[in-house]
Motif scaffolding. Structure first.
Motif, PDB file in Angstrom:
ATOM      1  N   ARG A 111      14.251  -3.823   3.642  1.00 28.55           N
ATOM      2  CA  ARG A 111      13.666  -3.132   2.477  1.00 28.55           C
ATOM      3  C   ARG A 111      14.594  -3.172   1.258  1.00 28.55           C
ATOM      4  O   ARG A 111      15.813  -3.214   1.386  1.00 28.55           O
ATOM      5  N   ARG A 112      13.935  -2.998   0.123  1.00 29.94           N
ATOM      6  CA  ARG A 112      14.624  -2.909  -1.164  1.00 29.94           C
ATOM      7  C   ARG A 112      15.530  -1.672  -1.182  1.00 29.94           C
ATOM      8  O   ARG A 112      16.666  -1.714  -1.667  1.00 29.94           O
ATOM      9  N   ASP A 113      15.016  -0.555  -0.659  1.00 32.25           N
ATOM     10  CA  ASP A 113      15.736   0.727  -0.688  1.00 32.25           C
ATOM     11  C   ASP A 113      15.143   1.553   0.437  1.00 32.25           C
ATOM     12  O   ASP A 113      13.960   1.880   0.409  1.00 32.25           O
ATOM     13  N   ILE A 114      15.956   1.921   1.415  1.00 33.02           N
ATOM     14  CA  ILE A 114      15.357   2.541   2.603  1.00 33.02           C
ATOM     15  C   ILE A 114      14.918   3.982   2.368  1.00 33.02           C
ATOM     16  O   ILE A 114      14.222   4.554   3.204  1.00 33.02           O
ATOM     17  N   THR A 115      15.261   4.587   1.241  1.00 34.61           N
ATOM     18  CA  THR A 115      14.791   5.958   0.990  1.00 34.61           C
ATOM     19  C   THR A 115      13.423   5.979   0.304  1.00 34.61           C
ATOM     20  O   THR A 115      12.855   7.047   0.096  1.00 34.61           O
ATOM     21  N   THR A 116      12.928   4.817  -0.068  1.00 36.43           N
ATOM     22  CA  THR A 116      11.595   4.723  -0.681  1.00 36.43           C
ATOM     23  C   THR A 116      10.719   3.856   0.204  1.00 36.43           C
ATOM     24  O   THR A 116      11.094   2.723   0.517  1.00 36.43           O
ATOM     25  N   LEU A 117       9.576   4.386   0.624  1.00 33.97           N
ATOM     26  CA  LEU A 117       8.631   3.568   1.380  1.00 33.97           C
ATOM     27  C   LEU A 117       7.712   2.881   0.364  1.00 33.97           C
ATOM     28  O   LEU A 117       6.757   3.480  -0.131  1.00 33.97           O
ATOM     29  N   ASP A 118       8.028   1.631   0.055  1.00 33.69           N
ATOM     30  CA  ASP A 118       7.250   0.928  -0.974  1.00 33.69           C
ATOM     31  C   ASP A 118       5.767   0.833  -0.617  1.00 33.69           C
ATOM     32  O   ASP A 118       4.917   0.788  -1.510  1.00 33.69           O
ATOM     33  N   ALA A 119       5.460   0.792   0.678  1.00 35.77           N
ATOM     34  CA  ALA A 119       4.043   0.753   1.069  1.00 35.77           C
ATOM     35  C   ALA A 119       3.353   2.052   0.657  1.00 35.77           C
ATOM     36  O   ALA A 119       2.200   2.041   0.212  1.00 35.77           O
ATOM     37  N   SER A 120       4.044   3.177   0.791  1.00 37.49           N
ATOM     38  CA  SER A 120       3.464   4.457   0.347  1.00 37.49           C
ATOM     39  C   SER A 120       3.288   4.471  -1.172  1.00 37.49           C
ATOM     40  O   SER A 120       2.254   4.910  -1.685  1.00 37.49           O
ATOM     41  N   VAL A 121       4.295   3.991  -1.872  1.00 37.10           N
ATOM     42  CA  VAL A 121       4.207   3.942  -3.341  1.00 37.10           C
ATOM     43  C   VAL A 121       3.010   3.089  -3.761  1.00 37.10           C
ATOM     44  O   VAL A 121       2.195   3.492  -4.602  1.00 37.10           O
ATOM     45  N   SER A 122       2.907   1.913  -3.142  1.00 40.58           N
ATOM     46  CA  SER A 122       1.846   0.974  -3.510  1.00 40.58           C
ATOM     47  C   SER A 122       0.457   1.522  -3.147  1.00 40.58           C
ATOM     48  O   SER A 122      -0.467   1.493  -3.968  1.00 40.58           O
ATOM     49  N   ALA A 123       0.311   2.039  -1.933  1.00 44.95           N
ATOM     50  CA  ALA A 123      -0.993   2.580  -1.523  1.00 44.95           C
ATOM     51  C   ALA A 123      -1.358   3.793  -2.378  1.00 44.95           C
ATOM     52  O   ALA A 123      -2.523   3.970  -2.761  1.00 44.95           O
ATOM     53  N   GLY A 124      -0.370   4.634  -2.688  1.00 42.68           N
ATOM     54  CA  GLY A 124      -0.629   5.804  -3.529  1.00 42.68           C
ATOM     55  C   GLY A 124      -1.132   5.401  -4.921  1.00 42.68           C
ATOM     56  O   GLY A 124      -2.142   5.907  -5.412  1.00 42.68           O
ATOM     57  N   LYS A 125      -0.418   4.456  -5.523  1.00 39.64           N
ATOM     58  CA  LYS A 125      -0.829   3.981  -6.867  1.00 39.64           C
ATOM     59  C   LYS A 125      -2.243   3.418  -6.857  1.00 39.64           C
ATOM     60  O   LYS A 125      -3.059   3.700  -7.728  1.00 39.64           O
ATOM     61  N   ARG A 126      -2.519   2.579  -5.845  1.00 37.37           N
ATOM     62  CA  ARG A 126      -3.860   1.971  -5.756  1.00 37.37           C
ATOM     63  C   ARG A 126      -4.925   3.054  -5.572  1.00 37.37           C
ATOM     64  O   ARG A 126      -6.021   2.958  -6.137  1.00 37.37           O
ATOM     65  N   ALA A 127      -4.611   4.073  -4.799  1.00 32.98           N
ATOM     66  CA  ALA A 127      -5.592   5.143  -4.563  1.00 32.98           C
ATOM     67  C   ALA A 127      -5.843   5.938  -5.846  1.00 32.98           C
ATOM     68  O   ALA A 127      -6.994   6.234  -6.192  1.00 32.98           O
ATOM     69  N   PHE A 128      -4.777   6.298  -6.550  1.00 37.64           N
ATOM     70  CA  PHE A 128      -4.953   7.046  -7.803  1.00 37.64           C
ATOM     71  C   PHE A 128      -5.757   6.223  -8.816  1.00 37.64           C
ATOM     72  O   PHE A 128      -6.624   6.750  -9.516  1.00 37.64           O
ATOM     73  N   GLU A 129      -5.485   4.910  -8.887  1.00 40.70           N
ATOM     74  CA  GLU A 129      -6.249   4.051  -9.804  1.00 40.70           C
ATOM     75  C   GLU A 129      -7.721   4.030  -9.425  1.00 40.70           C
ATOM     76  O   GLU A 129      -8.606   4.152 -10.272  1.00 40.70           O
ATOM     77  N   MET A 130      -7.987   3.884  -8.118  1.00 39.31           N
ATOM     78  CA  MET A 130      -9.371   3.788  -7.649  1.00 39.31           C
ATOM     79  C   MET A 130     -10.132   5.084  -7.957  1.00 39.31           C
ATOM     80  O   MET A 130     -11.306   5.043  -8.345  1.00 39.31           O
ATOM     81  N   ALA A 131      -9.457   6.221  -7.788  1.00 41.02           N
ATOM     82  CA  ALA A 131     -10.107   7.525  -8.009  1.00 41.02           C
ATOM     83  C   ALA A 131     -10.039   7.969  -9.473  1.00 41.02           C
ATOM     84  O   ALA A 131     -10.623   8.997  -9.828  1.00 41.02           O
ATOM     85  N   LYS A 132      -9.311   7.207 -10.284  1.00 42.28           N
ATOM     86  CA  LYS A 132      -9.045   7.593 -11.674  1.00 42.28           C
ATOM     87  C   LYS A 132      -8.462   9.006 -11.739  1.00 42.28           C
ATOM     88  O   LYS A 132      -8.943   9.883 -12.458  1.00 42.28           O
ATOM     89  N   MET A 133      -7.439   9.232 -10.954  1.00 39.27           N
ATOM     90  CA  MET A 133      -6.780  10.538 -10.871  1.00 39.27           C
ATOM     91  C   MET A 133      -5.269  10.358 -10.960  1.00 39.27           C
ATOM     92  O   MET A 133      -4.745   9.241 -10.901  1.00 39.27           O
ATOM     93  N   THR A 134      -4.573  11.507 -11.075  1.00 36.33           N
ATOM     94  CA  THR A 134      -3.109  11.535 -11.019  1.00 36.33           C
ATOM     95  C   THR A 134      -2.707  12.589  -9.981  1.00 36.33           C
ATOM     96  O   THR A 134      -3.558  13.372  -9.536  1.00 36.33           O
ATOM     97  N   PRO A 135      -1.422  12.645  -9.631  1.00 33.50           N
ATOM     98  CA  PRO A 135      -1.008  13.662  -8.650  1.00 33.50           C
ATOM     99  C   PRO A 135      -1.408  15.079  -9.062  1.00 33.50           C
ATOM    100  O   PRO A 135      -1.655  15.930  -8.185  1.00 33.50           O
TER     101      PRO A 135
END
Lengths: 390, 390
Positions: A254-278
């Motif tokens: 991994r690029r950085d083991i304290t960040t799960l890039d898959a979570s970052v990527s899936a989260g971003k895609r989900a927020f875009e799809m729902a047109k929402m933010t945290p």
């Protein structure tokens, strides 16, 4: 693509169920979800079942057909049933496949279920089976199991951001408090920071109370096209987004083991799809297989700034009534973690919260919820956003 | 729903590959399919991987992410990758999920792959792992493995319809002849009816030459929306139907053990979806895990009248150049049966036939082909119809 809604849900009790079999518990969940939905079982067009390792845990593969059979849907109805696997994210991926099947128009009424029976092997056997979710050739074969892998994540997070053992313990304390109000939870006992810090060390800095347990359990939901959901229920819950991402299977790549890039990527895609933010999310079920994993998750999904997940937890902002309610079910830590079922249980919890049926752990006025399910040390992540309003 | 086309295909060599690993062979297939398609790997929106039991065969679950990683699609691109399992029908189901993902509009360019590495355990270990595709609690635990289960089917078929050992042997003879013209086949040696009948008995009446072998291998295809397929290839092959059905997992619960109702049901649904009949099909890859299984399959799919599959085979009507070409690849019997890969290999074979690229085993003027992939003793069946014309 059609909008999709949840019309029925059911969790079994989570725990050590010595007296029950794999097929018993998944049928209980499936039949329960059908009853909750009010739909007739013979209306089902398809089933998707999340299961990590029936092969290693109960010497049974071909899980999809088995469950269709024992639910009475195979002999005459021949309902197609598909098992989906991505380690501890198997349930989340089964839900995603079911959503896509309805959205596509291929199928109308579809069940997504998840199941794992983990206590029919020894705890050593279970650890070994679970290690098959990591990179066998570069991690497992060297003796690395998940407590060790997540311990490395924890150490690095402590080093980079000053996260403390007390902050990680605060995750466990909060989740046990939530779990004490969840009838299905494996552990209903409240705990303290001291009891975590004084529990035996599994992989420094992770104590046993930083770890989710070995659990038997099943969960199921029934989906329908949003246009017809009101025929079955007064409180359909709508799927606003489904997103999935992969990362390297071995932690060291991994690029950085304290960040799960898959979570970052899936989260971003989900927020875009729902047109929402945290800020739009009232509650989130995150994948707290270890306490450090919840801290990473709330950072990776944008609920906390990088490095501030521990502080945020310690200050109570992730408790019910806080800024964002995290793991109202008790999470994997207290509710239990039957690995193939967890992703579906998360959806059941969010659905019950959005319906206003969560009892003592209800988040007042919850309108939008999220689920976050991870496979292995983060090679798979899947995120869903659910809402009361279509 | 959008129409879907195949734009790239690749089989690895099938056989005992002691010198290669699980991840080696599936990456070879995946990269090969991408090269064949002419699409850039970074265009992939999703992957579906059929695998029966990485857990039991190579102690590796979480196959989807592993393959995305080793294909270079995880670290930066985070391409979602999902493993699908239904015993020996895992590949067919992975293809079906990929078709649905493109049809739904969720994803555009999608890979479906299948893989199994079976020779890293002993042959006893492999038999035991495969038995997990049957009903563990009612079949496996009593000692029933698949040769025994299919031997019962064969005995009943002989009893009810007068099918002979010579007719079953004729299936093996035909498939070895076809396999001898397939560069990837595990067994390229032609055999005779006598050599089948004189080979050792595995489970009476099935000789070892009535059985498909233990095989390592992988296969992959790349799918695209039909509207854009011509951007990538001059010979897109179109998916006219995808259909799946379940039946009881245990043989003894069936209505009639000589008929695989899941095959009948999936076949009917596929013909309805494609608006076709058996007469429209030029070639079919059926699931001949045992010679009797091919006889049942051509009956269940409507290419032979019930009870006449043996006679039809013996008379050469299922050979290349006959009424309907069955298992031009050599089938599971001669080409080999890496269980998770077989369903994808069938799609590759039909695609190569419809493209006119099948060399010595080419079916002249092939326009429409079918694949038929079965899990266990018939608890899952999945059928696809592919065509040159959209």
């Amino acid at each position: 693509m059609r909008d999709v809604a949840i019309i029925g849900v059911k969790n079994t009790k989570f725990g050590e169920m010595w007296e029950r079999s794999f097929r018993d518990i998944v049928v209980e969940a499936g039949v329960g979800a059908i009853e909750d939905s009010g739909v007739s079982g013979d209306r089902l067009d398809g089933m998707y079942v999340g299961n990590m390792s029936g092969g290693q845990f109960v010497e049974q593969e071909h899980i999809g057909a088995l469950i269709a059979d024992y639910s009475g849907l195979a002999l005459d109805l021949h309902v197609p049933s598909t098992r989906v696997e991505a380690a501890c994210a198997s349930g989340g991926l089964a839900f995603r496949q079911a959503v896509m099947a309805v959205a596509s128009g291929h199928e109308d009424i579809v069940m997504a279920a998840g199941v794992e029976k983990m206590t029919d092997v020894s705890s050593t056997g279970a650890s070994s089976a679970l290690a098959a979710a990591a990179d066998r050739e570069w991690e497992g074969i060297m003796g690395a199991t998940f407590p060790g892998l997540y311990a490395m994540v924890a150490r690095m997070h402590m080093h980079q951001y000053g996260t403390t053992s007390e902050q990680m313990a605060a995750v466990a304390v909060k989740n046990h408090k939530n779990g004490s109000m969840n009838p299905i939870a494996q552990y209903k006992n409240p705990i303290t920071v001291d009891s975590v810090l004084n529990s035996i060390m599994v992989a420094d800095p992770l104590h046993i109370f930083d770890c989710s347990p070995i659990t038997d359990g099943a969960a199921a939901v029934v989906l329908a096209p949003a246009d017809v959901a009101h025929e079955y229920t007064d409180t359909p819950i709508y799927i606003k987004a489904t997103a999935q991402a992969s990362d390297t299977i071995a932690l060291h790549d991994r690029r950085d083991i304290t960040t799960l890039d898959a979570s970052v990527s899936a989260g971003k895609r989900a927020f875009e799809m729902a047109k929402m933010t945290p800020a739009d999310i009232d509650l989130v079920e995150v994948h707290d297989c270890f306490t450090i994993a919840e801290i990473c998750a709330i950072e990776d999904l944008g609920f906390a700034k990088k490095g501030e997940g521990g502080t945020m937890t310690e200050e109570g902002e992730t408790a019910i009534g806080g800024k964002i309610a995290v793991n109202t079910s008790g999470g994997l830590k207290s509710c239990g973690h039957p690995v193939g079922a967890t992703g579906i249980k998360q959806v059941v919890e969010v659905t019950q919260q959005l319906r206003g049926e969560a009892g003592g752990r209800q988040v007042d006025g919850a309108e939008v919820g999220m689920t976050h399910n991870v496979g292995g040390s983060g090679a798979t992540a899947v995120v869903h956003i659910l809402a009361r309003e279509r």
